[in-house]
Design an enzyme around this catalytic site. Structure first.
Site, PDB file in Angstrom:
ATOM      1  N   ILE A   3     124.335 -11.458  -0.976  1.00 53.07           N
ATOM      2  CA  ILE A   3     124.631 -12.885  -0.788  1.00 53.07           C
ATOM      3  C   ILE A   3     126.027 -12.973  -0.196  1.00 53.07           C
ATOM      4  O   ILE A   3     127.014 -12.726  -0.889  1.00 53.07           O
ATOM      5  CB  ILE A   3     124.598 -13.702  -2.102  1.00 53.07           C
ATOM      6  CG1 ILE A   3     123.267 -13.564  -2.845  1.00 53.07           C
ATOM      7  CG2 ILE A   3     124.874 -15.187  -1.796  1.00 53.07           C
ATOM      8  CD1 ILE A   3     123.204 -14.358  -4.156  1.00 53.07           C
ATOM      9  N   ASP A   4     126.127 -13.297   1.060  1.00 52.29           N
ATOM     10  CA  ASP A   4     127.430 -13.547   1.660  1.00 52.29           C
ATOM     11  C   ASP A   4     127.689 -15.043   1.544  1.00 52.29           C
ATOM     12  O   ASP A   4     127.009 -15.852   2.173  1.00 52.29           O
ATOM     13  CB  ASP A   4     127.459 -13.113   3.125  1.00 52.29           C
ATOM     14  CG  ASP A   4     128.860 -13.215   3.695  1.00 52.29           C
ATOM     15  OD1 ASP A   4     129.763 -12.566   3.148  1.00 52.29           O
ATOM     16  OD2 ASP A   4     129.063 -13.971   4.663  1.00 52.29           O
ATOM     17  N   ASP A  31     125.008  -7.069   2.517  1.00 49.61           N
ATOM     18  CA  ASP A  31     125.636  -8.057   1.645  1.00 49.61           C
ATOM     19  C   ASP A  31     124.494  -8.914   1.099  1.00 49.61           C
ATOM     20  O   ASP A  31     123.900  -9.701   1.836  1.00 49.61           O
ATOM     21  CB  ASP A  31     126.643  -8.918   2.408  1.00 49.61           C
ATOM     22  CG  ASP A  31     127.538  -9.717   1.470  1.00 49.61           C
ATOM     23  OD1 ASP A  31     127.108  -9.976   0.330  1.00 49.61           O
ATOM     24  OD2 ASP A  31     128.653 -10.075   1.873  1.00 49.61           O
ATOM     25  N   GLU A  90     127.384  -4.243  -1.108  1.00 50.41           N
ATOM     26  CA  GLU A  90     128.620  -4.761  -1.698  1.00 50.41           C
ATOM     27  C   GLU A  90     128.654  -4.588  -3.209  1.00 50.41           C
ATOM     28  O   GLU A  90     129.691  -4.224  -3.779  1.00 50.41           O
ATOM     29  CB  GLU A  90     128.798  -6.242  -1.361  1.00 50.41           C
ATOM     30  CG  GLU A  90     130.056  -6.828  -1.988  1.00 50.41           C
ATOM     31  CD  GLU A  90     130.267  -8.296  -1.678  1.00 50.41           C
ATOM     32  OE1 GLU A  90     131.368  -8.785  -1.970  1.00 50.41           O
ATOM     33  OE2 GLU A  90     129.337  -8.929  -1.166  1.00 50.41           O
TER      34      GLU A  90
END
Length: 284
Positions: free
Chosen positions: A106-107, A104, A77
């Site tokens: 840190i989602d 990702d 991301e």
């Protein structure tokens, strides 16, 4: 994984073991930074945030993966410009890659920034466009959700199974408030307004990947959201599928990496949820 090129290993290196190791190391590092991030940047909207911790987590994961598999492609991301068009193009540019890691770091960054313990590391591996490994790690609860295509999905080493609810009236459904406040958010809010009276209750906790993992674990009956990117849900969708659930776009067409408007359920109430979203004009 039955294909000879798709058996989970290259030489003696297991795809899943590498994904687990990366997620665990990144997650533990992220946890040490909780409440101690140094910089905060707004991307596409005030609810679309990035910190140096997001970037550091992605760098750590990328370095570890490419150390083991230097010929594999990597889509993270934080390496992509903000916005739907950029995320679509980034995925399109990678579509010919044989092995593609989708990450990702840190989602749930907004949750991380506020100290709300609902954020995860999400790592998926796609082989010729199909997700074959999915790992979601929640460092706050030390919960590791793992799936391999054709081999089931597990949390705490135990096989996961989706919930048994057969109707919306008995269901606990999750959704999100999209960062795209002009297009995706109003559409999603139509779904919230329509579904709230039809379900047992709704949850909006701020991490699509963890919502999907909770569908897989039977903690949620279903989840939908408009305007997601591949890194938000690639790992989570495999968790749901390998736990006996069903994933599609909001019109009911089967999931693929290019899907941005997603519905994931235990399968038993999938058609009812899709129909309700369609009737509300909330399919995107």
């Amino acid at each position: 994984m039955t294909d000879g090129r798709n058996d989970g290993v290259v030489g003696s290196k297991s795809f899943t073991a590498v994904a687990i190791n990366c997620a665990a190391k990144a997650g533990e590092w992220i946890k040490t930074k909780l409440g101690a991030y140094a910089s905060l940047t707004i991307k596409s909207s005030t609810s679309d945030l990035v910190t140096e911790v997001d970037k550091g987590s992605e760098k750590l994961i990328r370095r570890l993966i490419l150390t083991h598999f230097p010929d594999h492609a990597f889509l993270g991301e934080e390496g992509v410009e903000a916005g739907a068009a950029a995320s679509r193009k980034a995925l399109e540019d990678m579509q010919e890659e044989e092995y593609l890691w989708i990450v990702d770091p840190i989602d749930g960054t907004t949750n991380f920034v506020h100290g709300f313990p609902f954020f995860v590391v999400s790592i998926a591996l796609a082989y010729k466009g199909e997700v074959i490994v999915g790992v979601v790690y929640d460092p706050s609860r030390d919960e590791l959700f793992v799936a391999e295509k054709g081999k089931g999905a597990y949390v705490h080493g135990n096989r996961m199974q989706v919930s048994k609810e057969t109707s919306l009236s008995d269901s606990l459904i999750a959704t999100g408030f999209p960062a795209d406040q002009q297009m995706a958010l109003p559409i999603n809010l139509k779904g919230v307004q329509a579904l709230a009276p039809q379900v047992r209750n709704l949850r909006v906790a701020g991490s699509a990947a963890l919502h999907l993992a909770y569908v897989a674990a039977g903690r949620l009956s279903g989840f939908w959201e408009i305007g997601l990117s591949s890194w938000d849900m690639a790992a989570g969708t495999l968790l749901v599928q390998e736990s006996g659930g069903h994933v599609s776009d909001t019109s009911g067409i089967g999931y693929h990496l290019g899907v941005r408007n997603v519905v994931a359920t235990n399968g038993l109430l999938h058609d009812e949820l899709v129909a309700a979203l369609g009737k509300a004009g909330a399919t995107g």
